[in-house]
Scaffold this active site. Sequence first.
Site, PDB file in Angstrom:
ATOM      1  N   PRO A   2      50.475 -67.287 -21.713  1.00  0.00           N
ATOM      2  CA  PRO A   2      49.792 -66.045 -22.093  1.00  0.00           C
ATOM      3  C   PRO A   2      50.744 -64.846 -22.059  1.00  0.00           C
ATOM      4  O   PRO A   2      51.377 -64.589 -21.051  1.00  0.00           O
ATOM      5  CB  PRO A   2      48.708 -65.888 -21.010  1.00  0.00           C
ATOM      6  N   GLU A   3      50.848 -64.148 -23.186  1.00  0.00           N
ATOM      7  CA  GLU A   3      51.640 -62.919 -23.211  1.00  0.00           C
ATOM      8  C   GLU A   3      50.709 -61.813 -23.715  1.00  0.00           C
ATOM      9  O   GLU A   3      49.503 -62.030 -23.845  1.00  0.00           O
ATOM     10  CB  GLU A   3      52.887 -63.123 -24.081  1.00  0.00           C
ATOM     11  N   LYS A  51      49.531 -57.436 -19.802  1.00  0.00           N
ATOM     12  CA  LYS A  51      49.001 -58.776 -19.584  1.00  0.00           C
ATOM     13  C   LYS A  51      47.801 -58.772 -18.627  1.00  0.00           C
ATOM     14  O   LYS A  51      47.395 -59.805 -18.130  1.00  0.00           O
ATOM     15  CB  LYS A  51      50.120 -59.686 -19.072  1.00  0.00           C
TER      16      LYS A  51
END
Length: 253
Positions: A2-3, A51
């Site tokens: 996940p970015e 994030k």
Amino acid sequence: MPEGDTIWHTAAVLRETLAGRTLTRCDIRVPRYATVDLTGQVVDEVISRGKHLFIRVGPASIHTHLKMDGSWQVFPVDKPSRAGHRIRIILEAGDVRAAGVDLGVLEVLERDHDMDAVAHLGPDLLGDDWDPRAAANNLIADPDRPLAEALLDQRVMAGVGNVYCNELCFVTGYLPTAPAGAIKDPLRMVQRARDMLWLNRSRWNRSTTGDTRRGRDLWVYGRAGQACRRCGTIIESDSSGERVSFWCPVCQT
Ligand SMILES: [Zn+2]
């Protein structure tokens, strides 16, 4: 992994699912917040910052960070999730359920102060208040620092993870270990970062090459031992540090 783009998209999905709706179930499976019950409260907003993700419900704000493996999953309440014991939080609103799985951070904050949790972040690459000049200045503030380290520092700018870090180094022609002070055009570099995340924010199959087909989607990340798409040289990698790096020894200096 996940970015910033993943979080932006996740926030959009959760917003569509929950915003404006009253929670009919709130089950938080973290000891510290196990007694928190937001059932009956209305979900007002879902916000992403770098994030980090915030779900604002009544007086509370549920702050989550996906770290390496986390995700939010949305599905109908009558469909069982396969995530089972990895689920950390379940929010239901009528016929829909959102489940946070393997979350790196899960805390319930006071809504009025929730942004304190992200006050340390640099300009948000996907934020409405994105400030490329400030980000560019931050990037080269410590000129001896390795470029990859500066790109990953969320205080420099928020949203770049290890995939984008490696890809940005490739497209701008710098080795991940190059000193930040060697960057000739830091403004252009942060704008490339923004462009990459922006293009990918509304899809799950991330691509930096412009080709979303599997195996053609990235320049160097995860491609150790394969040929550089630009010059044919074998892509190298180094996993001795905290994070694995990938680069083309010819295209990057
Ligand atoms: Zn190359």
